[in-house]
Each structure stands twice: as C-alpha cells, then as structure tokens.
Write an enzyme that holds these catalytic residues in place. Structure first.
Site, PDB file in Angstrom:
ATOM      1  N   GLU A  90      -9.967   5.723   2.904  1.00 28.91           N
ATOM      2  CA  GLU A  90     -10.682   4.598   3.498  1.00 28.91           C
ATOM      3  C   GLU A  90      -9.660   3.513   3.811  1.00 28.91           C
ATOM      4  OE1 GLU A  90     -10.182   4.842   0.299  1.00 28.91           O
ATOM      5  OE2 GLU A  90      -9.446   2.812  -0.123  1.00 28.91           O
ATOM      6  N   SER A 135       1.738  -9.632  -0.674  1.00 29.78           N
ATOM      7  CA  SER A 135       1.388  -8.215  -0.615  1.00 29.78           C
ATOM      8  C   SER A 135       1.641  -7.569   0.743  1.00 29.78           C
ATOM      9  CB  SER A 135      -0.076  -8.027  -1.017  1.00 29.78           C
ATOM     10  OG  SER A 135      -0.902  -8.806  -0.176  1.00 29.78           O
ATOM     11  N   LYS A 184       0.809  -1.219   0.000  1.00 29.84           N
ATOM     12  CA  LYS A 184       0.000   0.000   0.000  1.00 29.84           C
ATOM     13  C   LYS A 184       0.844   1.272   0.000  1.00 29.84           C
ATOM     14  CE  LYS A 184      -4.195  -1.806   0.154  1.00 29.84           C
ATOM     15  NZ  LYS A 184      -5.090  -1.679  -1.016  1.00 29.84           N
TER      16      LYS A 184
END
Lengths: 601, 257
Positions: A314, A581, A292
C-alpha cells in the site's frame, strides 16, 4: 475472571438492565436506617424478576443473626455481607444457623488493611466511616494489597474507573453502588458499561499474548491470512539472526541506499529559533528520498529468501510505493502497488515514478479512496495469493509480526543518530522529534533512545485543519482504542465504532490509526504525541527551505514545526534531533496550490 | 434463542443465508429476513455493516456502504432483529471493531436479549478469540470458528473446541461469486472431521443452486451471501418475489444433497 457486584439496589426499574448485564452479585441493604435501605418484601419481589444466575446479597449492619439466617433459609438472599462490628463469634453463630457465604467489609487505613475475622469467606475492602456504614462511596488507596483471602474492591468504583481500579489493585471482585447512579437512581447505560469494562479487563490477558506492546498489537486478521503470518514470523526469526542476511542487507543499505544518513547541524535554523541546537537526521538523503527504503529493502530481501517473488504494498504519499518498486526492480521481483485514487491525484509524480520502476499501480476506489482503503485492498489481495506473494507493509502497523519487523528495519535511524550525536556533542539530545502517521520513521528515530529516560520522545501527528474539527488525522489526540487493520491500537472512529474518514494536507500521514508500539509508548507515558496543523506544517516547510536550503517532505515539516517550539525550551548547551523523514520535491506543486499558485507537476 | 444444532438435526444439510442489515433500509431487511426463514434458509446470518470490511468482495462491501450511508446503527439493528419471530437460528456477522466499541459484554447481552444464537467475526482468528469467547459464553452466544484452505496444521487447534458449526472458507480471497473452486474441499473437510463432530458448512463464492448442492454433498451445509445480496442490490426494496424464488431453489438443492 474478576467477579462483578452491583450494590444498593432500591428500585425495580433497574432490574431489566441488571438482568441484561448479568453481573455475578446484586446487593440489597437490608438493615433499616441507611440511605439505600430496602424492605424484605422488596427483595422478595426482586428475587422473582432477577436472573437466577445473579446471586442476591443481603447487606447488614450489626443486625440480628437469626433474622439473617431466616432470610437465607427462605431463599430471599443467597449471600450475606456484613458491614458492622460483627466478629468471628458472630459469623460462627450465623454459619451454625445456616451454611452461607459471608462477605465481611473491612476498612483500610494508612494503606493497611484493618484486622478482620478469619471466619468470613470473602473480604470487601471499603473506606471506613462510622457515620456511613454500608458503603461510603469513597475510594481507598488503589494499590496491591497482600491477601490470603479473596477480596472485593469497593468504594468509589464507577463504570469509568473500574478498569483502572482492577489494573491497580488486582481484586477477586469489584463492587459499585453510587457510581452507577444518575440523580440517585441506577442508570442502565452505566450498568452496561461497568459490567462490560470489567469483563473486558480480560484485555489484560492480551499483554501475555504474542506480538503485544503492553495490551496493544495482536493479530486480528481473517483465518485466510494466519498461515502467511506464521510463515513470515518464522522466516523473520530465522533471517534476522542470520549473519549472511544481515550482511547482505547492510551492503544494500550502505552501497545502494546511501547509509548512514547524515546528522546535520542546522545552524541557521538554530540561530533563527534562538534555543538549543537543532540537528536534522537526513533520511531525505536516502536513495528514493525517504526513510521508507530502509524497510522496503529489508522486507524485499526477506521475501526473496522466503522464495516469494511478488511484492504487493500500500502507499499513501507514494514514498513507500516508490521504495518497494525500487527494491523489487533491484532484486528482480514482480511488484504491484495499491494507492487510494485521491492520493494518485495528489501525488501523480510518484505514480509515474512507480510505473517507471516497473510496478503496476492500482488506484483504489473503495471507501475514502486514501491510505486506509489502500491497506484494505492490499490485505484482500494478499488473501487471494499468499503462496508467491509477500505483503511489504510500509509502516509499524498491521498484524504481528509487521510492527516488529518494520520497527527493526527502521531502527537503523536511531542506532546511527545516537552514535552521531554522542560523537558530535558528547551528550544525548534533550528530545527526538518525528512525524507520525502509522509511525515508522518515528519508531525508527525513537527506538535506541527508549532506554535513555532523559531523552524526550515526541511524535507529531497530522492535525489537518485542527483537532477540534472533523478534518484531522491526529489519532492520539482524537482517537479511541479499537481493533482494525490487524491490530488493537488507537483509531479515529465515529460514535458507532466505524472508522472515521481522516484528513491531512500530507498524504503520508492521513491514516486513521497509529502503530501499536506508539499506542503503548503513549500509554505508559514514555513518548509524547502532539498535533500539528496543515498551516503550521506549511509554514515550517517554507521556513526550512529558506533558512537551510532544504525542502522537507510535508510529512517531515510537521516534525520541524513542533521542533521549533521544543528548541526554545532548552538552552544553547542542549540539542534536539528532528527526523527529516523525506524530501519535499513531491509536495512542491501541492504546496503551491495550497498557497493559491497554480503550477503543474 | 434457537439452538444452532437444530439446523442440522437428523443429519439434515443446512442452507446458511446472509444479508446485510439496513440494505436498503432496516424495515426492508426485516421483511427479507422473514422471507429467508420462510423460504427454507436453515441458519440466517445478519450482516452488521462496517466501514472497512476487509474479508468482503465488492458486492458485500457495497451493501455495507449503502447501509451505512442510510445511517444504520447497532442499536437499531438489535431492535429490528429482536422484533422478528424466529423459526431458525440467527447469527450476526460483523467485524471486531463495532463489537469491541459497543462493549463485548453489552453486545453479547443484547444478542441474548434479541434471540441471536451466534456470531461470526472474520477478523478475530483463533489466537485472538478468547477475549470474545469468554464473554459470549457467559451469555450463551456461540462464536463460530473459521477454517481456510491454508489452515492445514492449524485445523487441530482451531476446531478442537468449536461450537455451532465450522465455517469452511471454500477458497482463498474475499467473499463473492466464483465460477469454479480450486480447493480440494473434501480433503479439508475430512481433516476437520478427524478433530471434531461439529458440523462444517462451506462458504465464499457459492452463487448457484448447483454449486450449493455440490458443496452440501461434501460437507454439512452451504453458506451463501453475495449471490443473495446481489438480488437486493438489483431490486432494492422490491426484491421480495425474486428472493423467494431464488432462496427456495437453493434450499431445495441443498436439502436434496
């Protein structure tokens, strides 16, 4: 727009539905002796009831031209359709008797259109069968036919296949008869769906519009946000081509976030599986522990250049929230994070992490109190304050330009991985496997491999307790096309188009939609999407921890689980890449609880 | 089907009122809609509830949630609206997905059948609107365009072909009652006027007869939703008298503007 014809009307009870659906043409078989033949009086009665905007087509087979002309003159029918051996002379004679639009049915054999008289106005392509004149109900080959005349596609068209037919053939009009019947009678619902599906083929216009991946994507947001999206699009266009911006971002990614991330050969896991070599793309080693940060740093820097000093975002599992809060702290920006109340409980540690980084965290209590509601709240907050605020969207979803921006910032994953695998193995991987919620790590891992046709791209969706239960978040497996959160894509929804509550053990994957580029890659068959259950993910979570000493995020564990199956399909000289991830520290307490152990964060 | 232009006949200022269908039940909604048209509401917006109404504030969000919890669906809403003897134009207000899912052609065909003159779909902005407009047009249903305080340069293209009326969003944010308005609404109104003669009604945040009057004075009408829904939230199926009283006072304020 494609013209719509409904043919072979035999009962008055079908007329109200036809009037409601409002096709362009309604056809009646008026030569006696065929399956759907009707009388002149029946058509006269229908003419009184049918909406005058619907043209009445009389269908004839080698009939008397004088009779046809009389019916036209009396106003019983408005258009003539000929299904027999009528030639150019016949049509000329008919037109001399009364000027009328003539449709001529023509057969197709061996992929070629049979000769037809120049004198007709419209050609109707149908399968030919000498024993079943007036429509065989069989399909002709669906492909592009070269034509200098308007043509109607007929034969085997149903409410279900008409969109596909239009896409494949590109006709001027479509015609359906038996395909709209149930037990030999016209079915109102099938008529509605048929007409609706043709009218919605305008969706194909979508492909030529801005921000589309095939037909998917778009900008379905209130007018209050449109100027902000336009501003963002222009700024992104400018800065993504700006050398200094790219140099600044690269510096942050390398020096601050720790890129490039390693492509690690998982020797123990490979040995355990006994298939091809398994490589892990270690996005879990990035600063803040997930992919991210790639996007958060990019968007924060972009916002800063745009003169916006406040970020809102969010978050589901909290990884994007933490990444955004981190970027905001680094660049000296204000930051507010919206997180479903359910998720603030599941991921309490990340909530505190965000607070520690100086962000304000709002627990969202509307709707299902998870990721989708956090997105709703974030969009609402953005409409409130766009002048100084950038919405740092965390996945490849939402309105254009977000799916493109986020994909570009995440594409660094596959850019590195492709180079790394070529230098380590001297060949491309057999497959790239990644988990998919909205799909940002997956698109990042796929992007630079999309052009390598031999590389399978596999997205692993969260199936929760299984795709045959309601407790799932597998959008491709269980969803349908829809419009939500700014995009035309696939969504989990109920039988009335309400967005369905979704479930997964992973707070980062329990989103009811999927990014539009994934919907497109699925649509064209370039990528595969497979469901992975909670149980399978938890199993892989433990397995990777034990074999490699790497605790993966429960999201990434979905990809690991399916990768084990994929690896078995290939020999030892092949390799696959799994996008790891994120790291699993945040999930340890929840997994312990899942396995019945009570520990506290 | 009643023409929307009827509400503005002779330069009359229009009071546009909104309630959510199925809140608290569809039979209550039917009664309330009849009360609305008998209490001076000139255009009626019937809200079709959606699970995720992103343009709405808490009042209408909660009304949607109450309605959906009661199991309301689109077919029943069409039947209810069709059964009303309409004296003023009726519109539907909803979100893109329920309409897309139902099928655009089927949806607008049923609108026509039910006597619904137009629709407002806030998450279909101008750029995406051709896919619904082309279908709606075929059934004689008007798609209402929206203008926001930030629309600026966009006003020209958004309003050029507008029909019915233009929904001018009074201020940024979501629907719901506001104490004051920061936007220079009159100047936005004038920008729209330079492009089109289509009437302009102002909505978002209007909650009192006084506010409604002020907005109607500087435009062609006032739109009110949350303040009416709030009455239903409070009184449930016994809101009849409260609605009559409130709506009559707002209507006379708007009509005196």
């Amino acid at each position: 727009m494609c013209k719509i014809k409904i043919c072979g009307i035999t009962e008055c009870s079908a007329l109200p539905a036809i009037n409601t659906a409002l096709p362009d043409y309604a056809g009646f078989i008026m030569t006696a002796g065929f399956k759907r033949s009707v009388t002149e009086d029946f058509v006269r009665e229908c003419a009184k009831v049918l909406d005058p905007r619907i043209k009445r087509v009389g269908v004839f087979v080698n009939d008397d031209a004088r009779r046809i002309a009389r019916l036209v003159k009396e106003g019983v029918i408005n258009v003539v359709q000929l299904h027999g051996d009528e030639d150019g002379e016949y049509i000329k004679r008919l037109k001399n008797l009364c000027p009328v639009t003539v449709i001529k049915a023509v057969g197709v054999e061996g992929g070629r259109v049979l000769p037809y008289p120049e004198e007709c106005d419209i050609v109707l392509l149908d399968a030919t069968d000498k024993n079943a004149r007036g429509g065989t109900g069989k399909r002709i080959e669906w492909r592009r036919y070269k034509f200098d005349k308007s043509f109607i596609l007929a034969g085997g068209i149903t409410d279900g296949n008409v969109r596909e037919a239009i896409a494949a053939v590109g006709p001027w009009g479509v015609d359906s008869s038996g395909g709209l019947e149930t037990d030999g009678k016209k079915d109102a619902e099938k008529i509605y769906r048929y007409v609706a599906n043709v009218r919605e083929c305008r969706h194909m216009d979508k492909e030529s519009k801005k921000g589309r991946f095939g037909a998917f994507g778009g900008q379905y947001v209130p007018e209050t946000l449109m100027s902000a999206l336009e501003e963002l699009e222009q700024a992104y266009k400018k800065y993504s081509a700006d050398e200094q911006f790219n140099a600044e971002l690269k510096y942050l990614l390398d020096e601050y976030a720790g890129r490039p991330s390693r492509l690690y050969f998982a020797r123990n896991l490979t040995r355990f599986v006994g298939g091809c070599k398994i490589y892990l793309k270690r996005e879990d080693l990035n600063h803040t522990g997930a992919h991210k940060i790639n996007n958060a740093l990019g968007q924060a820097l972009l916002a800063k250049k745009m003169g916006k000093n406040r970020l809102i975002a969010e978050t589901g599992a909290g990884q994007h929230g933490v990444a955004t809060a981190t970027a905001a702290a680094l660049l000296g920006m204000e930051c507010e994070i919206y997180m479903g109340e359910e998720d603030t409980k599941r991921q309490a540690l990340n909530v505190y992490r965000m607070k520690l980084l100086g962000a304000k965290v709002h627990a969202v209590t509307s709707g299902t109190r998870t990721l989708k509601d956090a997105v709703n709240e974030c969009m609402r907050e953005w409409t409130n304050r766009i002048a100084d605020t950038h919405y740092c969207l965390g996945s490849v979803m939402g309105p254009h330009p977000f799916p493109t921006i986020v994909r570009d910032f995440q594409a660094v994953i596959s850019e590195e991985a492709r180079e790394q695998i070529l230098s380590k193995e001297g060949k491309l991987p057999a497959a790239v496997v990644a988990c998919v919620g909205g799909g940002s790590n997956a698109i990042g891992a796929f992007y630079h491999f999309i052009g390598d046709k031999g590389v399978r791209l596999i997205g692993c969706e969260a199936a929760g307790r299984g795709i045959d239960t309601l407790q799932t978040a597998a959008t491709v497996a269980t969803g349908k096309p829809g419009i939500f959160h700014g995009m035309f894509s696939l969504f989990c929804q109920d039988s009335h188009g309400q967005i369905a509550p979704v479930y997964s053990i992973s707070a980062g994957l329990d989103y009811p939609g999927i990014g539009p580029e994934h919907a497109y890659l699925h649509d064209i068959g370039r990528a595969e999407y497979v469901p992975v259950t909670d149980d399978e993910a938890v199993e892989a979570f433990g397995l990777l921890s034990r074999t490699e000493g790497i605790i993966p995020a429960i999201e990434s564990a979905h990809a690991v689980s399916y990768a084990l199956k994929v690896a078995k399909e290939y020999g030892a000289d092949e390799n696959i890449i799994v996008c790891l991830s994120g790291r699993g520290d945040k999930d340890v307490a929840a997994i312990a609880r899942y396995k019945g152990e009570q520990i506290y964060d | 089907m009643t023409e929307i232009s009827q509400a503005f006949a002779g330069g009359k200022k229009a009071f546009v009122g909104f309630i959510t269908a199925g809140d608290p039940t569809l039979s209550d909604t039917k009664r309330y809609l009849e009360i609305m048209q008998d209490s001076g509401v000139d255009i009626i917006e019937v809200g079709i509830p959606f699970s995720d109404p992103i343009a709405e504030g808490p009042v209408i969000q909660n009304a949607d949630a109450r309605s959906l919890a009661g199991g309301v669906n689109l077919g029943d809403i069409f039947a209810m609206v069709e059964s009303i003897d309409k004296k003023v134009p009726f519109l539907f207000m909803t979100y893109a997905n329920p309409v897309y899912f139902y099928g655009y052609a089927r949806f607008f065909a049923r609108c026509r059948q039910a006597g619904v003159s137009g629709v407002i779909i806030p998450d279909i902005p101008f750029e995406e609107s051709s896919e619904v407009k082309s279908v709606a047009l075929g059934y004689g249903v008007t798609v209402i365009d929206m203008v926001a305080p930030t629309s600026e340069e966009r006003i020209k293209k958004v309003c050029a072909k507008s029909q019915g009326f233009i929904y001018l969003v009074s201020s940024m944010g979501v629907t719901g009652m506001r104490e004051k308005f920061d936007t220079d609404i009159l100047s936005v109104y004038r920008k729209i006027r330079a492009v089109t003669d289509t009437p302009v009604c102002v909505g978002f945040g209007i909650s009192s007869p006084e506010q409604a009057k002020t907005m109607a004075q500087i435009s062609d009408g006032a739109i009110m939703g949350s303040a009416i829904v709030k009455i239903i939230e409070r009184y449930g199926n016994k809101a009849d008298e409260h609605l009559k009283e409130f709506l009559t006072s707002v209507a006379s304020a708007v009509h005196s503007a």
